[in-house]
Design a protein around this motif. Sequence first.
Motif, PDB file in Angstrom:
ATOM      1  N   VAL A 295       0.846  -1.199   0.000  1.00  0.00           N
ATOM      2  CA  VAL A 295       0.000   0.000   0.000  1.00  0.00           C
ATOM      3  C   VAL A 295       0.880   1.247   0.000  1.00  0.00           C
ATOM      4  O   VAL A 295       0.597   2.236  -0.657  1.00  0.00           O
ATOM      5  CB  VAL A 295      -0.947   0.003   1.226  1.00  0.00           C
ATOM      6  N   ALA A 309      -3.517  -5.731  -6.222  1.00  0.00           N
ATOM      7  CA  ALA A 309      -3.153  -4.970  -5.014  1.00  0.00           C
ATOM      8  C   ALA A 309      -1.834  -5.505  -4.459  1.00  0.00           C
ATOM      9  O   ALA A 309      -1.007  -4.747  -3.970  1.00  0.00           O
ATOM     10  CB  ALA A 309      -4.254  -5.109  -3.961  1.00  0.00           C
ATOM     11  N   ARG A 312      -0.929 -11.446  -2.476  1.00  0.00           N
ATOM     12  CA  ARG A 312      -1.941 -12.234  -1.774  1.00  0.00           C
ATOM     13  C   ARG A 312      -3.174 -12.385  -2.658  1.00  0.00           C
ATOM     14  O   ARG A 312      -3.774 -13.443  -2.742  1.00  0.00           O
ATOM     15  CB  ARG A 312      -2.344 -11.565  -0.452  1.00  0.00           C
ATOM     16  N   CYS A 356      -7.795  -6.595   1.818  1.00  0.00           N
ATOM     17  CA  CYS A 356      -7.028  -6.178   2.995  1.00  0.00           C
ATOM     18  C   CYS A 356      -7.751  -6.560   4.288  1.00  0.00           C
ATOM     19  O   CYS A 356      -7.132  -6.658   5.343  1.00  0.00           O
ATOM     20  CB  CYS A 356      -6.781  -4.674   2.959  1.00  0.00           C
TER      21      CYS A 356
END
Length: 382
Positions: A295, A309, A312, A356
């Motif tokens: 992030v 993102a 994962r 997340c």
Amino acid sequence: MSKTGEHSGNLVASEIAGMKINKELYDFCKAHSAIYIFGAGKIGAGFKNYLDLCNAKLEGFVTSYTLEEFREIYEPGKTGVVIGLSDKYLSEVMPMINSIVSAQDIFLSDSDYREKLGRFTFEYKRDNLGFCFTLTTHCNINCKGCCTFAPISPPSYYEYGEFISDVTQLNKMKLQPIRITFSGGEPFLNPDLFDILKYTRKTYKDIKIQLYTNGTILPKLDMNRLKELVDIDIVLIITEYPSVIDAVREFYKCADSIGLEYYIINYESVKMFATYDLNPNGDAPEYDFFNCLHVNSTDIYIYKGKIYACRRVSAAPYINESFSMSFQVREGDYLDIYNTTENEIYNFKITRHPFCSYHNHEKSRLFKWGLSEKKADEWIVY
Ligand code: SF4
């Protein structure tokens, strides 16, 4: 000497396992019925982006010019002020704030944290964008709790044709990366690697191109191949692992002799890893995502036509398959590079992704490095 630098992987692991500041900020916001950010510059803007994603009760900004007005609305114990300024303004501004606002209603974090928030903006992500391509999902070491899930990922790699098509599409969007990074799994397991590297250098003539590797294959490459890496100016980022350390350290002499640049991620006596625990309950605190290296990075993670993102999300199907789980990959966890825009990509880097919610950094623990047994508890907390 072609070594460009080194740092301790253990240090990074302990940083991942030790972050607390975001919870302190979140608790401060929860303890007040109205939150104002002092400072409307890039740091203030970064705090707003983050606190909006934490559903904080943000009322607005205060500056030196509006401080007198703020005196009228300030309620001790109810109104909280988050300082969103860089150090150079503090000595001038803090006395003014302290004369109006009591200490319990001021949140002043350390300089590094405020500067970090100053980078959580659309403009900063746009102006410092990096491309990070996953070249393989599999690896030839398979570490316990691997942060890219290589031990449980079926072998697959970015094919030369797919790569050219995706880079062409990214260029159509006029994205201007300042850096290109290749990672895996282990990138040297990709049979198209050298064609991909040469194409990348031809397409991006002047920017930094770096490649993460565990170094195991380097000593086996012939000298011509190694010289190709020098010719197209690739910087190797070599992560040292106990099981292969001697051969890799022997390779440094060879790299020095031909001027092949490399950076080392080393470890002291015992190599440590941090857990990247995923919790199927999906109840990670809403502030926690800002503990994440991804992030806070300006890189976009690209694999076969999608921007993820993080690893994962791209590995979720393998986790579900391996451990009969049902981690959901939802809208907002990735972008289709053939169906997105430049601005959507920059905004994607200043958001909390649905995935997340499965990841609670605060639960991250340090552990001694070892080889994977492909057990669920290497990656999942129940
Ligand atoms: S799931 Fe979210 S918090 Fe976890 S690594 Fe990915 S981007 Fe970061």
